[in-house]
Structures are given as structure tokens and as C-alpha cells.
Motif scaffolding. Structure first.
Motif, PDB file in Angstrom:
ATOM      1  N   GLN A 126      42.194  35.238  36.971  1.00 57.45           N
ATOM      2  CA  GLN A 126      43.437  35.489  37.392  1.00 57.45           C
ATOM      3  C   GLN A 126      44.032  36.874  36.664  1.00 57.45           C
ATOM      4  OE1 GLN A 126      46.287  32.050  36.862  1.00 57.45           O
ATOM      5  NE2 GLN A 126      47.872  33.581  36.007  1.00 57.45           N
ATOM      6  N   TYR A 156      45.239  40.074  38.845  1.00 57.81           N
ATOM      7  CA  TYR A 156      46.727  40.497  38.504  1.00 57.81           C
ATOM      8  C   TYR A 156      46.691  42.131  38.174  1.00 57.81           C
ATOM      9  CZ  TYR A 156      48.840  36.122  38.421  1.00 57.81           C
ATOM     10  OH  TYR A 156      49.421  34.710  38.724  1.00 57.81           O
ATOM     11  N   GLU A 159      49.359  48.742  43.221  1.00 52.98           N
ATOM     12  CA  GLU A 159      50.831  48.976  43.263  1.00 52.98           C
ATOM     13  C   GLU A 159      51.127  50.334  42.788  1.00 52.98           C
ATOM     14  OE1 GLU A 159      53.111  45.983  41.291  1.00 52.98           O
ATOM     15  OE2 GLU A 159      54.211  47.597  40.487  1.00 52.98           O
ATOM     16  N   GLY A 166      52.111  32.368  57.257  1.00 49.00           N
ATOM     17  CA  GLY A 166      52.693  33.813  56.882  1.00 49.00           C
ATOM     18  C   GLY A 166      52.276  34.369  55.408  1.00 49.00           C
ATOM     19  N   HIS A 197      48.036  35.068  50.601  1.00 51.14           N
ATOM     20  CA  HIS A 197      47.199  34.764  49.357  1.00 51.14           C
ATOM     21  C   HIS A 197      46.572  33.489  49.006  1.00 51.14           C
ATOM     22  CE1 HIS A 197      50.140  38.180  49.020  1.00 51.14           C
ATOM     23  NE2 HIS A 197      49.103  38.835  48.252  1.00 51.14           N
ATOM     24  N   GLN A 198      45.287  33.319  49.016  1.00 52.58           N
ATOM     25  CA  GLN A 198      44.482  32.203  49.061  1.00 52.58           C
ATOM     26  C   GLN A 198      43.923  31.834  47.634  1.00 52.58           C
ATOM     27  OE1 GLN A 198      42.652  31.091  52.486  1.00 52.58           O
ATOM     28  NE2 GLN A 198      40.754  30.841  51.559  1.00 52.58           N
ATOM     29  N   SER A 202      51.223  26.148  47.602  1.00 54.00           N
ATOM     30  CA  SER A 202      50.748  27.465  46.834  1.00 54.00           C
ATOM     31  C   SER A 202      51.558  28.674  47.845  1.00 54.00           C
ATOM     32  CB  SER A 202      49.557  27.916  46.926  1.00 54.00           C
ATOM     33  OG  SER A 202      49.352  28.849  46.341  1.00 54.00           O
TER      34      SER A 202
END
Ligand code: B12
Length: 333
Positions: free
Chosen positions: A162, A166, A173, A217, A220-221, A265
Motif C-alpha cells: 500500500q 501511494y 503527481e 466510474g 482503482h481496484q 471501495s
């Protein structure tokens, strides 16, 4: 008296400290030794020997952040213990020794835990490097080594995969990696999750049917996938629908599978209205018979939003998710 004796002896043993710190070695050493004695006296007088363990762990953390290793503190505390012996009755000395030795053990235990955390931090960064470089085998190897060293699959999901994902998001980004690298990295993590599925420690309990899904829509899975796998390991008969699921099909799947637990989720804020509508529809059709737990980045933006949209529980990560489900469905044991 005791503080002076202890510090002089300590600096005799560690002459390099005098070279390194000059007269501060004696000044700080005396201060520390006085603190040890004062706290020890306070703990003994209040009848709370364990408080000295808290003090010792705190001191180890403070010294550790200044580059002084825990074994020096332990040596110093043992010196205090030995120096006090001359001033106490045999019974008092034995009591002091018990309290000091327990505190030293507490410092050792804390240091071991921190060493283990440091190992995970190193592996997390190795994993990140591997996925950003597109090296699938290396990424898998890092993770398998962590499992071999005793970490659980859920720990690896939470503490390595995780945060690495991120970080991939942050790098994208900041325009430091391309979309292609982000996609490749995510594909590797998806592959690793699939590989770890068979290594999940499973509970024998049977908790009933559950559904985990993302709404239409939402693309993110990975988080939902991890949650589905961990719930299955907890004994739930999970049907994982993936993401981008049309509303009507989710409603149909809930009935077909007769799911008592529904995990939803959502990562993107724009998915929240659809989640809210889904929860509304589930309530309209099934009342409170279905328990709904939500999670994902969209819910972390504003604490409490999960309640406002009518969910029964929320998990900021897998561990919290499992805890939320456990609160709603306490296990019999
Ligand atoms: C991979 C990724 C994608 C992939 C997803 C592929 C896939 N198969 O999942 C793709 C390329 C599709 C994608 C698309 C987009 N993405 Co994107 N993406 C990411 C990235 C890098 C990683 C996501 C991830 O894998 N996380 C790892 C998992 C394990 O974490 P998690 O989802 O939080 O899950 C944990 C908990 O939340 C919880 N949990 C999750 N679900 C559930 C469910 C229940 C019931 C419970 C109890 C708990 C729970 O448990 C999980 C494990 O502990 C994130 C970065 C980030 N910070 O998340 C950006 C990120 C989420 N994406 C972002 C953006 C902007 C987009 C796009 C808009 C980009 C674009 N211009 O097209 C689109 C939107 C697509 C859409 N409509 O949904 C932004 C969102 C910014 C914002 N504030 O909203 C992020 C934060 C990147 C960034 N730093 O800017 N993305």
C-alpha cells in the motif's frame, strides 16, 4: 555520589566519549545518571516499578534519536543497579535489581521491534524501486523474503504494498515518473497480490457470504482486491466483483450471493454520490439486514463521511477494515 561513581566508571570504559564530547561527556553523563537514580527512586517510592521501564524506554528513544545506541543505556542502568547495592540492604538491593533488570529487558524488546520496523522500511523501499523499475521478479522476491522472515500477508499488504503504491502516485503527481511506469508498477503489485493469495493465513471459521465491489466510474481496484482477499482469509465467502461495476449488477449480485456483508471501495471523491445511492438502494430493499462497510481514499478525505452516507463501518486500511467487520459481526470465540 552514585551518579558520580557511575559516570566516572562509564567514561573510563569508553574513553572515546571524552575525546568526542570533551567536558560535555562528564556533564551530560552526570545529568543522565542523576535522572536514572531519581526516576528509579520515584518508581520505587510510588510502588510502581513498571514506571521505571517506561522511563527507560523513553530515554532509549531520546538517546537513539541522538545517535546513542540502546546498549549504552542498558550498561549505564546496570551500573546504577550495581552501585546502589553498597547503599542498600540485601532485600532492597534484590528488589532494585528486579526493577532495573525488567526495565533493561523492556529497552531490549523495544529495540528489537524498532529493528524489525527498520527492516520493513528497507524492504518497502526495495519493493518500490523494483516496481518503478518494472522488475517483477525482484518485487516478488522482496515480498517472499518478508513472508519467510515471519511477516503476515496482511502486514505485507499494509506496510509494503500500500505505501509503495501511494509513493508511485506521488511520483506520478510530481511528474517524476510517466503514466507508463505507474501502470507497469501497479500491474506488478496486482501480480504480487495474486501470488500472495495462496499464502494468506486462513481462519477455519465460516462467516457467511460477502461481496466486495467498486462502483461504476471507479477504476482503482487494488485496495478492494486486498480487502476481499483478507476478508476471505477471515472466513467470509467473498465474491469480489472488481471495480467499475454497474449499480444494477451490484444489486443483483447481492441477492444472488445472499451477502450479509457488503464492502464498497471508492478512491475518487466523484465516486461518493454513487456509493451513497447504492447504500440507499440496499437499505430500501433489504433494510438493516445487510451490513455495509466502506473504505478507500475517498472516505479518508473527511472523517465521518461514511456515517453520513449510511454505511455501518469504515476502514482506513485493511486492519481497520477487518476490525470494523469484527465489530459488526463479533466472532463467537
Ligand atoms: C494505481 C492508480 C491508478 C490506476 C488504478 C489501477 C488499478 N488496477 O487499481 C489507474 C491508472 C486506473 C488510475 C486512474 C486514475 N487515477 Co489513480 N492512482 C493510482 C495510485 C497510484 C495507486 C492506487 C493504489 O493501488 N493504492 C494502493 C491501495 C492498496 O490503497 P487503497 O486503495 O487506499 O486501499 C487501502 C485502503 O484504502 C483500504 N480500502 C480500500 N478499499 C476498501 C474497501 C473496504 C470495504 C475497506 C474496509 C477498506 C478498503 O484498504 C486498502 C488496503 O489497506 C493512486 C495513489 C494513491 N495515493 O492511492 C493514484 C490516485 C488515487 N489516482 C489519482 C488520479 C488523479 C487518477 C485519475 C483521475 C488520473 C487520470 N487523469 O486519469 C484516474 C481516475 C480513474 C477513475 N475513474 O477512478 C489521484 C487521486 C487524487 C485525488 N485527490 O483524488 C491519486 C491519489 C494519485 C495522485 N497522487 O495524484 N489510478
Amino acid at each position: 555520589m552514585v551518579a558520580v561513581e557511575v559516570t566516572e566508571e562509564f567514561l573510563r570504559r569508553h574513553r572515546d566519549w571524552v575525546h568526542r564530547y570533551g567536558e560535555l561527556a562528564m556533564i551530560r553523563g552526570l545529568e543522565d545518571a542523576r535522572f536514572h537514580v531519581d526516576f528509579l527512586a520515584g518508581a520505587l517510592e510510588s510502588g510502581n516499578g513498571a514506571a521505571f521501564g517506561d522511563y527507560a524506554q523513553w530515554t532509549a528513544r531520546v538517546l537513539g534519536s541522538r545517535g546513542i545506541e540502546a546498549h549504552f543505556l542498558i550498561e549505564n542502568l546496570e551500573q546504577v543497579r550495581d552501585a546502589l547495592r553498597a547503599h542498600l540492604s540485601a532485600e532492597q538491593a534484590a528488589h532494585v535489581a528486579r526493577v532495573v533488570d525488567t526495565a533493561c529487558e523492556a529497552v531490549r524488546a523495544q529495540t528489537e521491534v524498532r529493528d524489525a520496523d527498520a527492516d520493513v522500511a528497507i524492504d518497502r523501499s526495495l519493493y518500490l524501486q523494483a516496481i518503478v523499475a518494472g522488475q517483477r521478479k525482484s518485487a516478488l522476491r522482496v515480498v517472499l523474503e518478508l513472508l519467510d522472515s515471519g511477516r503476515s500477508v496482511a502486514d505485507v499488504y499494509c506496510d509494503v504494498l500500500q505505501p509503495a503504491q501511494y509513493e508511485v502516485g506521488r511520483l506520478w503527481e510530481q511528474n517524476r515518473i510517466s503514466v507508463a511506469r505507474e501502470h507497469a508498477a501497479t500491474a506488478i503489485t496486482q501480480f504480487v497480490v495474486a501470488q500472495l493469495y495462496s499464502r494468506l493465513e486462513r481462519r477455519s471459521a465460516s462467516r457467511g457470504p460477502a461481496i466486495v465491489t467498486g462502483v461504476e466510474g471507479e477504476l482503482h481496484q487494488l485496495g478492494a482486491n486486498m480487502m476481499a482477499d483478507v476478508l476471505e482469509a477471515e472466513g467470509w465467502d467473498v465474491r469480489f466483483l472488481g471495480t467499475q461495476m454497474p449499480h444494477r449488477d451490484i444489486m443483483r449480485a447481492i441477492e444472488e450471493h445472499d451477502a450479509g456483508l457488503i464492502g464498497i471501495s471508492a478512491t475518487m471523491l466523484f465516486s461518493l454520490p454513487r456509493v451513497a445511492r447504492l447504500i440507499e438502494d440496499i437499505r430500501r430493499k433489504h433494510g438493516d439486514a445487510k451490513r455495509i462497510v466502506v473504505g478507500g481514499g475517498a472516505f479518508r478525505v473527511r472523517p465521518g463521511i461514511w456515517k453520513e452516507i449510511g454505511a455501518d463501518g469504515f476502514g482506513a486500511d485493511l486492519r481497520e477494515g477487518v476490525a470494523a467487520v469484527e465489530t459488526l459481526f463479533p466472532s463467537p470465540n
